[in-house]
Design an enzyme around this catalytic site. Sequence first.
Site, mmCIF file in Angstrom:
data_model
loop_
_atom_site.group_PDB
_atom_site.id
_atom_site.type_symbol
_atom_site.label_atom_id
_atom_site.label_comp_id
_atom_site.label_asym_id
_atom_site.label_seq_id
_atom_site.Cartn_x
_atom_site.Cartn_y
_atom_site.Cartn_z
ATOM 1 N N TYR A 106 0.817 -1.219 0.000
ATOM 2 C CA TYR A 106 0.000 0.000 0.000
ATOM 3 C C TYR A 106 0.850 1.267 0.000
ATOM 4 O O TYR A 106 0.330 2.370 -0.233
ATOM 5 C CB TYR A 106 -1.002 0.004 1.161
ATOM 6 N N GLU A 107 2.144 1.139 0.270
ATOM 7 C CA GLU A 107 3.036 2.292 0.149
ATOM 8 C C GLU A 107 3.404 2.573 -1.306
ATOM 9 O O GLU A 107 4.073 3.566 -1.600
ATOM 10 C CB GLU A 107 4.313 2.046 0.953
ATOM 11 N N ALA A 134 1.244 -6.169 13.869
ATOM 12 C CA ALA A 134 0.071 -5.736 14.617
ATOM 13 C C ALA A 134 -1.152 -6.144 13.806
ATOM 14 O O ALA A 134 -1.181 -5.948 12.589
ATOM 15 C CB ALA A 134 0.098 -4.227 14.820
ATOM 16 N N MET A 237 -2.123 -6.244 7.232
ATOM 17 C CA MET A 237 -1.761 -5.769 5.893
ATOM 18 C C MET A 237 -0.318 -6.101 5.527
ATOM 19 O O MET A 237 0.295 -5.392 4.732
ATOM 20 C CB MET A 237 -1.972 -4.247 5.816
ATOM 21 N N HIS A 275 -4.916 3.903 13.300
ATOM 22 C CA HIS A 275 -3.514 3.519 13.449
ATOM 23 C C HIS A 275 -2.936 3.954 14.795
ATOM 24 O O HIS A 275 -2.057 3.288 15.345
ATOM 25 C CB HIS A 275 -2.686 4.113 12.307
#
Length: 307
Positions: A106-107, A134, A237, A275
């Site tokens: 996603y970056e 996480a 993710m 987040h």
Amino acid sequence: MSPPAAETQKQESNRKEEARRGYTYEDYKHTAEWLLSRTEHRPTIAIVCGSGLGGLGDLLKDQVAFSYGDIPNFPHSTVPGHAGRLIFGNLNGKPCVCMQGRFHSYEGYPLWKVTFPIRVFRLIGVQTVIVTNAAGGLNQDYKVGDIMVIMDHINMPGFAGQNPLIGPNDDRFGPRFPPMSDAYDKGLRKIALAIGQELGFSEKMREGVYCSLGGPNFETIAECRFLNTLGADAVGMSTVPEVIVARHCGLRVLGMSLITNKAVMDYSNEATANHEEVLQAGKDSARYFEKLVTSLLPRIEPNNNVF
């Protein structure tokens, strides 16, 4: 064709060429040799730290640290909670290399970039990879702060054809069609659960299935219900692309998720994930995670299956 249009077309052409090209074996080798020439450490264990879990890297003794931006071919980490440093050192008597922060699709990175460090680790002598993340708890019995030892995963992006092994296979790393039925080492999972009990926080220890999504948005209620029905206990993710590449090149894998939020699965619940909540939960439970990993390391035996 106007200059702006020509420039846009050129950028698009370059993007497609980059996505097609990937790294060469020589790229991986160059980065591995660059790192080995700048440290006397020869790690056999790599630790990949997820959001809020980078404190593990600070525990290493006799540190030699590199910023990702200084390492040839390394991407840059852009996510809050990911320090973007590669640290060599010793942890509880074991030579380790630790990623304080990882990379995500996603970056904007293709998966061959996301997983680049894993093959570099293989070339510098790493035998075992500990991946942490996480994650949101889908299993309704899970609580925030629980540690889930990953027994299996569901690769949702893989169903749509997104896999880090797509493209020509390099037999120097591994076979064309690697199995994933044994992705997470049974022996290491058993040790991790036993250590949790020995340390007195067995009530926090879980074993379950991790589901990877592309992100960066958190899941809808319908998606959470769907994934839980499929058998997923936690969702995040990351992690799965790294595990696929690690297993492809013969590395042993232990995966652990810190449950940092409970997935919203009830339409009457007005709570939403964010987040900041993830990072705070990571901070609150970091001591348990750090004690678990530190106590685990001396029990990791050499992996004789690395070729």
